[in-house]
Design an enzyme around this catalytic site. Structure first.
Site, short mmCIF file in Angstrom:
data_model
loop_
_atom_site.label_atom_id
_atom_site.label_comp_id
_atom_site.label_asym_id
_atom_site.label_seq_id
_atom_site.Cartn_x
_atom_site.Cartn_y
_atom_site.Cartn_z
N MET A 87 -7.82 -11.87 15.67
CA MET A 87 -8.32 -12.35 14.41
C MET A 87 -8.04 -13.79 14.34
O MET A 87 -6.96 -14.33 15.04
CB MET A 87 -7.02 -11.63 13.56
CG MET A 87 -7.20 -11.84 12.02
SD MET A 87 -6.40 -10.68 10.99
CE MET A 87 -4.84 -11.36 11.12
N ASP B 46 -9.70 3.07 2.64
CA ASP B 46 -9.94 2.35 4.11
C ASP B 46 -10.42 3.36 5.17
O ASP B 46 -11.39 2.99 5.74
CB ASP B 46 -8.56 1.79 4.61
CG ASP B 46 -8.23 0.50 3.77
OD1 ASP B 46 -8.97 -0.26 3.29
OD2 ASP B 46 -6.96 0.22 3.35
N ASN C 259 -5.01 2.24 -1.52
CA ASN C 259 -5.46 0.84 -1.61
C ASN C 259 -6.37 0.70 -2.96
O ASN C 259 -6.84 -0.36 -3.20
CB ASN C 259 -6.23 0.57 -0.42
CG ASN C 259 -7.80 1.08 -0.55
OD1 ASN C 259 -7.63 2.28 -0.83
ND2 ASN C 259 -8.59 0.35 0.19
N GLY D 258 -1.03 0.64 9.80
CA GLY D 258 -1.58 1.04 8.44
C GLY D 258 -2.94 1.58 8.68
O GLY D 258 -3.54 2.69 8.44
N THR E 88 -5.65 -3.29 15.65
CA THR E 88 -4.55 -4.20 15.63
C THR E 88 -5.15 -5.54 15.37
O THR E 88 -6.38 -5.72 15.21
CB THR E 88 -4.07 -4.61 17.22
OG1 THR E 88 -4.86 -5.16 17.97
CG2 THR E 88 -3.92 -2.98 17.96
N LYS F 219 0.90 -1.36 -0.14
CA LYS F 219 0.07 -0.01 -0.11
C LYS F 219 0.91 1.30 0.07
O LYS F 219 0.55 2.33 -0.49
CB LYS F 219 -0.88 -0.07 1.12
CG LYS F 219 -2.14 -0.84 1.17
CD LYS F 219 -2.98 -0.70 2.33
CE LYS F 219 -3.99 -2.07 2.33
NZ LYS F 219 -4.96 -1.79 3.34
P1 NAP Z 1 -0.14 -3.06 10.56
O1 NAP Z 1 0.44 -1.91 9.94
O2 NAP Z 1 0.78 -4.37 10.96
O3 NAP Z 1 -0.18 -2.65 12.18
C1 NAP Z 1 -0.42 -3.36 13.27
C2 NAP Z 1 -0.84 -2.66 14.63
O4 NAP Z 1 -1.07 -3.57 15.57
C3 NAP Z 1 0.41 -1.96 15.08
O5 NAP Z 1 0.10 -0.84 15.86
C4 NAP Z 1 0.93 -3.14 15.97
O6 NAP Z 1 1.64 -2.65 17.08
C5 NAP Z 1 -0.09 -3.91 16.46
N1 NAP Z 1 0.01 -5.12 16.93
C6 NAP Z 1 0.27 -6.15 16.30
N2 NAP Z 1 0.41 -7.32 16.78
C7 NAP Z 1 0.13 -7.04 18.02
C8 NAP Z 1 0.28 -7.72 19.12
N3 NAP Z 1 0.48 -9.17 19.39
N4 NAP Z 1 0.02 -7.16 20.41
C9 NAP Z 1 -0.25 -5.67 20.45
N5 NAP Z 1 -0.18 -5.04 19.52
C10 NAP Z 1 -0.02 -5.62 18.02
O7 NAP Z 1 -1.25 -3.57 10.28
P2 NAP Z 1 -2.63 -2.81 9.52
O8 NAP Z 1 -2.66 -2.88 8.10
O9 NAP Z 1 -2.67 -1.56 10.44
O10 NAP Z 1 -3.99 -3.87 10.22
C11 NAP Z 1 -4.40 -4.12 11.45
C12 NAP Z 1 -5.61 -4.88 11.48
O11 NAP Z 1 -6.56 -4.15 10.80
C13 NAP Z 1 -5.52 -6.18 10.54
O12 NAP Z 1 -4.84 -7.50 11.28
C14 NAP Z 1 -6.84 -6.42 10.01
O13 NAP Z 1 -7.48 -7.42 11.10
C15 NAP Z 1 -7.48 -5.16 10.34
N6 NAP Z 1 -7.98 -4.81 8.96
C16 NAP Z 1 -9.37 -4.53 8.73
C17 NAP Z 1 -9.67 -4.01 7.50
C18 NAP Z 1 -11.03 -3.83 7.21
O14 NAP Z 1 -11.40 -3.51 6.06
N7 NAP Z 1 -11.99 -4.09 8.19
C19 NAP Z 1 -8.62 -3.66 6.39
C20 NAP Z 1 -7.45 -3.63 6.65
C21 NAP Z 1 -6.96 -4.35 7.94
P3 NAP Z 1 3.30 -2.60 16.79
O15 NAP Z 1 3.55 -1.04 16.21
O16 NAP Z 1 4.19 -2.52 18.36
O17 NAP Z 1 3.98 -3.60 15.99
#
Ligand code: NAP
Length: 287
Positions: free
Chosen positions: A205, A109, A94, A136, A201, A73
């Protein structure tokens, strides 16, 4: 499910890696068919070293556009002719529109999440929002909220990442931004003054469905709970919120709406949102 492919069929696609579990082909092909558009949607797993060629291919093969997902992205931005201002600020695209050979990037998004939030909350400016995460999705959502001057509180595992996001938002929106980092140990102090809680986060999931980004003891019926996680349909957090009586926003609705906004960008037509939502819901229910 798909249109009958003939000599006039145009293409649209998803570029990412992996893409095999994506629900976008299902909902977009249904939407094209319902609207009588001769367009087919395919998901392509693309290797990093081939991303630039894949994007060039959209022009060469006159695709109407594309979606872009993890992990491209941000990387895709430099490969496009133009990027919408909000997508550029967020730093993530996206959706790509092929406008007569010019590739234009958008981010649907954040827009999808914002629309769902405004359906639940009318007095946004007086609302305190707690965002769990600073990746993201947190970025995309917080740009739309900060633009409206909404007060945002961030909790993130990696504190520096949340601080970076806060700094970027301050640079973009200056004085009107009301942004704060909350240490996870201080959650109990602030949570009762928060109206909307957003999980951005992956906690909860599939397959780690017993995880939750927030201990249930913090929830009260006055909270509105938005979980961006959509697999499972009902995360542990959403289940807990429903049990307590909180209004909820489920992640699959955001998934559908970001796709619906992409559909509108590509075709200019109103997306059949309810039917897209139904097919995604049924698919996730049976997963
Ligand atoms: P990302 O950029 O990888 O960010 C993940 C975030 O979650 C970061 O803040 C990370 O913290 C935190 N995190 C990951 N694992 C963790 C853990 N075990 N404990 C505590 N914090 C944790 O991912 P993203 O693209 O933002 O996506 C996040 C989630 O959003 C996805 O997993 C998905 O389920 C959801 N999503 C939904 C949609 C929708 O349309 N509904 C679209 C996209 C994504 P750190 O900074 O410490 O690594």
């Amino acid at each position: 499910m798909c249109v009958e492919i003939d000599g006039e069929t145009r293409l649209c696609c998803l570029i990412g890696n992996p893409v095999s579990h994506s629900l976008s082909p299902l909902m977009q092909n249904l939407a094209f068919k319902i609207k009588g558009l001769n367009i087919a949607y395919i998901a392509f797993p693309v290797k990093r070293e081939q991303l630039a060629d894949a994007i060039k291919g959209l022009k060469a093969l006159e695709f109407i556009g594309a979606n872009v997902t993890i992990p491209y992205k941000t990387d895709v931005i430099n490969l496009l002719n133009k990027v919408d201002k909000m997508a550029m600020s967020i730093g993530a695209v996206n959706t790509i529109l092929n406008s007569n050979g010019e590739l234009i990037g958008y981010n649907t998004d954040g827009l999808a999440a914002f629309k769902l939030i405004t359906e639940k909350i009318t007095n946004l400016k007086e609302t305190k929002v707690l965002i769990l995460g600073a990746g993201g999705v947190a970025r995309a959502i917080s740009y739309y909220l900060a633009k409206e001057g909404v007060e945002l509180l961030f909790v993130n595992r990696t504190v520096q990442r949340a601080l970076n996001l806060i700094e970027d938002l301050r640079k973009e929106f200056g004085e009107k931004s009301k942004l704060k980092l909350v240490k996870s140990g201080a959650l109990h102090n602030i949570i009762k003054n928060v109206k909307l809680i957003i999980n951005a986060t992956p906690l909860g999931m599939w397959p780690n469905v017993d995880n939750s980004p927030l201990e249930e003891k913090y929830l009260t019926p006055d909270h509105i709970v938005f979980d961006t996680v959509y697999n499972p349909l009902e995360t542990r957090l959403i289940k807990a919120a429903k049990t307590i009586g909180c209004p909820v926003i489920e992640g699959y609705k955001m998934l559908v709406l970001q796709g619906a906004f992409s559909f509108k960008i590509w075709t200019g037509e109103e997306p059949p949102i309810k039917k897209m939502e139904r097919i995604v819901y049924e698919k996730l229910k049976n997963r």
